[in-house]
Structure formats: structure tokens, C-alpha cells
Design a protein around this motif. Sequence first.
Motif, PDB file in Angstrom:
ATOM      1  N   ASP A 196      74.422  21.237 -28.608  1.00  0.00           N
ATOM      2  CA  ASP A 196      74.618  20.687 -27.684  1.00  0.00           C
ATOM      3  C   ASP A 196      73.336  20.074 -26.993  1.00  0.00           C
ATOM      4  N   LEU A 197      72.402  21.483 -26.562  1.00  0.00           N
ATOM      5  CA  LEU A 197      71.549  20.836 -25.517  1.00  0.00           C
ATOM      6  C   LEU A 197      69.884  20.533 -25.842  1.00  0.00           C
ATOM      7  N   ALA A 198      70.096  21.006 -27.035  1.00  0.00           N
ATOM      8  CA  ALA A 198      68.870  21.205 -28.259  1.00  0.00           C
ATOM      9  C   ALA A 198      69.166  19.523 -29.069  1.00  0.00           C
ATOM     10  N   ASN A 199      70.157  19.413 -29.484  1.00  0.00           N
ATOM     11  CA  ASN A 199      70.345  18.057 -30.007  1.00  0.00           C
ATOM     12  C   ASN A 199      70.118  16.652 -29.014  1.00  0.00           C
ATOM     13  N   MET A 200      70.373  17.064 -27.681  1.00  0.00           N
ATOM     14  CA  MET A 200      69.957  15.934 -26.823  1.00  0.00           C
ATOM     15  C   MET A 200      68.732  16.242 -26.360  1.00  0.00           C
ATOM     16  N   PHE A 201      67.929  17.011 -26.523  1.00  0.00           N
ATOM     17  CA  PHE A 201      67.173  17.296 -26.433  1.00  0.00           C
ATOM     18  C   PHE A 201      65.829  16.674 -27.601  1.00  0.00           C
ATOM     19  N   GLU A 202      66.406  16.765 -28.544  1.00  0.00           N
ATOM     20  CA  GLU A 202      65.818  16.032 -29.656  1.00  0.00           C
ATOM     21  C   GLU A 202      65.796  14.855 -29.798  1.00  0.00           C
ATOM     22  N   SER A 203      66.996  14.353 -29.271  1.00  0.00           N
ATOM     23  CA  SER A 203      67.533  12.710 -29.478  1.00  0.00           C
ATOM     24  C   SER A 203      66.559  12.138 -28.208  1.00  0.00           C
ATOM     25  N   LEU A 204      65.962  12.813 -27.324  1.00  0.00           N
ATOM     26  CA  LEU A 204      65.627  11.798 -25.795  1.00  0.00           C
ATOM     27  C   LEU A 204      64.409  12.148 -26.271  1.00  0.00           C
ATOM     28  N   VAL A 205      63.483  13.110 -26.781  1.00  0.00           N
ATOM     29  CA  VAL A 205      62.028  12.844 -28.030  1.00  0.00           C
ATOM     30  C   VAL A 205      62.019  12.195 -28.899  1.00  0.00           C
ATOM     31  N   GLN A 206      63.104  11.554 -29.589  1.00  0.00           N
ATOM     32  CA  GLN A 206      62.942  10.781 -30.439  1.00  0.00           C
ATOM     33  C   GLN A 206      63.259   9.166 -29.999  1.00  0.00           C
ATOM     34  N   LEU A 207      63.721   9.549 -28.949  1.00  0.00           N
ATOM     35  CA  LEU A 207      63.858   8.746 -28.489  1.00  0.00           C
ATOM     36  C   LEU A 207      62.644   7.720 -27.553  1.00  0.00           C
ATOM     37  N   ILE A 208      61.808   8.545 -27.441  1.00  0.00           N
ATOM     38  CA  ILE A 208      60.476   8.357 -26.310  1.00  0.00           C
ATOM     39  C   ILE A 208      59.578   7.806 -27.068  1.00  0.00           C
TER      40      ILE A 208
END
Length: 526
Positions: A196-208
Motif C-alpha cells: 500500500d505504501l509503495a502504491n501510494m508513493f508511486e501514485s504521488l510520483v505520477q501525480l507530480i
Amino acid sequence: MDNHLISQLEKLIDIGIALSAEQDSSRLLEMILQGAKQITRADGGTLYSIEGNAIKMAIVLSDSLGINLGGSFGVPVTMPDIPLYFEDGAPNLKNVVSCSFHHNKTINIADAYHNQDFDFAGTKAFDLQNQYHSKSFLAVPMRNHEGDIIGILQLINAINASDNKVMGFDEISQHITEALASQAAIVLTKQCLIDDLANMFESLVQLIATAIDNKSPHTGEHCRRVPELTMMVAEAAHNTRHGYLRDFVMTDADRYELKIAGWLHDCGKIATPESVIDKATKLQTIVDRIVLLETRFEVVRRDREIALLKQQIQALEQGQTPESAGTQAYLAALAELDEDLAFIRQANKGGEFMPPEDQERIRAFKHRSWRLGGEMQPLLSDDEIDNLTIAKGTLNAEERRIINQHIDVTIAMLEKITFPKHLQHVPEYAGGHHEKMDGTGYPKGLYRSQMSIQARSMAIADIFEALTSKDRPYKQGKTLSESLAILKKMKETNHIDPDLYDAFIEQKVYRHYAEKFLDDYQLDVE
């Protein structure tokens, strides 16, 4: 302590150690069920997951029937879900696993065919169809650290070691299975939290990256395309088994690290002014200042017309024919004004290259004037001349410095992030895509030997994406032949990595990328 109990405890310890080391969720589920079967000598079993109001079969195993379903076995589980509640909202207490969930306790059944507490109609139908006899059942709820039940571990038919006959699950097997289920639930929860943390981090990266792309319609997909092309180039290097790249290999962890770096490679542009990113023409600031020049030319046209009219009036006063008084000179002057304005409009659009003679023609406008409030002013100001004589693109030297500064901001931003061990190289990969092999790049002026292959791969991806991109304000996307010719020149001048370029060509990375992202008119190379 008897040998059987010692063996069970040793297996429990071994399984616990193995579970702690495993990171793949599917393999974790398989190991849990396999471990429980080994400890209890069960013939079969099912690991259920709780999803909403249903209990789903995640893994199904049976030694005597040769069943291996779910997980990494490759054969999906097609058996129906077990409802936790009936249509009227009442809890389902007729199934062993749902009852185990609702009562939050282990259920141990010695003989299902002589049990009246649960509905075994489905089990009996299965037995009849497969010539099997499901006798003993052990269902153990798996609780996470918050006490929530995240799954049910169910075992079927404990096998007696002495005569290989089916028997009930003894008390010791039940307790050890409960210990395993508890430990397994914690490991699963830990893995879920990590995922979940990895998915959230990747989502934030893509959001940026998406936010940066959305800052400008002219680079709208750049932060999405560069990571994909970077991975293609790096995979080509990974697949090369000769020359300089023969020893370069990437693990899945390496690939993930490079992918994250690709998504973040332009994160510093979040601090770049939109006026610079969006500068579609050379004279653009808040608005395109070409309209000011058009107004000046219109004033010059008006003054010419007024001068002509005055000349014609004077001719009439002198008894001459007004049509012959300065008309030809007037028309020639208007034609010259129209030609000059058309030239300036074209120069304002920007392009790949502005010839020196065109730049000199722009500078010559400084010596031409127009009348403003009774005073004569240069037709073009120094600032307008500086911008209109930009040799490539639409950015002047200061604006180019500002936009180039994004890489310094990118590195500064990434170096402030405490990346975990498996992402330690992200700043280096992302921060090196504007460096050149001969040390003339920026921001650090690194040489090839000072850069990783991953960073050099991203440099090629960034250049090729920019060459073929269709959304730049001052140019069409180049064709493959044009882009590859430029890329080859950059290899020969030691700007990009020659070995990566060769892999890019040999494995036709350009073609794979083009088929996914480019227009048909660009696909002129096989």
C-alpha cells in the motif's frame, strides 16, 4: 516432548522464518497453506481472503486430487464465493468458514458427514463428483494486528502417519495451526502495508509528473513518455551481450528504481514559471507582443496614407492630377511593409534554426522608425530584436537559463527525500539526463565515466522524446529518419552514449516507441 511435536514445532519455526523473508503476496499465501498442511499432515486445504461481504478462495490445494489452484500456480480459482450474510442481512452461520469468521474462533470438525451444525451439501456434492471423502475440517481465522479477520485458513482430512488413514485434527495440531495463522496474518498485513505504501508513493510520483505536464499544453505528455522510453533503452542495454554492455544486468528492483527516477526526472519544473514553459512565440510574455508590432506597422501605413493624401491635395491646389502624385511610391511602400511584417510574424514563431542573414534583417529594423505622439521611435525595441533573433526555439538566453535551472531544482528536491535503500540512486538517475558524454552538459558537467548506464539511458530517452514530440509550440514532431539522423550526429560528437545508441538502433527501440506514441507520418523508418 515426543518426536512428532518436536517436528511440528521445527516446521513452524522454519515456516515463520521463510514467511518473514518472502515479499511476493501470492507466494506468501501459498507458503502459509503449504506450511499448515505440512504441520498437520492435511491432505488438502483452502486459504480464504475476506473481501467486502464475501469470502473468496485465494489458494486451493489437494494432494490426493492433484488440485493446485490460485496464486502462482497459474490456474485461477473458479469456485463461487461464500457470502458472509444472507439476503435478509442475517449472518451466514451455515458454512464452516463463515461461522469461523462471525464467531472469531477456530472450528474443528472430526467428521463432516456426522455433523448437524453446518451445511455440507456443497462438500458432499463435490465429493460425489470427484470420488472423494471430506471428513475432518479445521478452520482457523487469521487476525491482523488490529484484531480484524483478514482471512480463513481451512484444512481438510488430517492423515495418520502410522496407517495413512483420515483422522481428526488433534489439539496440538490445532494450537500450532493457530500460531501459524497468527504469525501469517501479521506477515500478510506487513506485506499489504508495504504494498500500500509503495502504491501510494508511486501514485504521488505520477501525480507530480501529471501536475508538471498539465502546467503546459506544449509538454503535456513528456513526463509520461520519458519513463517508458527510458525503460525501453535500459532493457535494450540489459539484453545486449557483447561489447561494453555485456555485463550490464537489471533486477526487478533495479527496473522499479529506474522507473521512479523516470517519473521524477523533471519534477523541478514545478518551480519553473508557466510564462517560460508556455512561451509559444519569441515575443510572448503575458500576451504575444506581435500585436504591438502589428499596431506600429498599421500606424506607419496610416502615416504613409496621410502623406499621400496631403501630396494629392497639394497637387490639386497646384492644378495637377492627384492620381499621379506619389501613388506608385505609396503602393511600393505598402508592399514593403506587408512583406516586412510577414517576415517578422514568421520569425516570431521560432524554429529549429534561424539563418544569420535573417537575424541581421531583424536587427536592421532598429534603424527604422514610427511616430508616437509626435515623436519618432524605433520600429523594434532592443528587447524585441533580442527575442526575434533567437536562433533556435522561442526562449532567449535568460529564459533558457531559467528553464535549464529545473534540473538543479530537481536534484535539490530529490536529495531532500529520504529514499529507502532500493531507491537510493533515483537522484543520480533523474539528475543526469542533461549531461553529455564529453562533459559539456549540465548541471554538473559530468563525463561518461562519471555517469551510470541508467542515467545515460534517460538522457537518450529525453532527447528522442523531444525530437519526435508533436506538442512543441515552434515545431512539428520530427520523423524517425530525421530524429535518428540527429541522434547519430550526437553520438559522433560524443554527446550521447555510443554503446546505448547502438543498442537503441540494433534492437529497434525507436520503432517500438514510435508504434506506441508517434503519428503515421513520422513512421518513415522500419
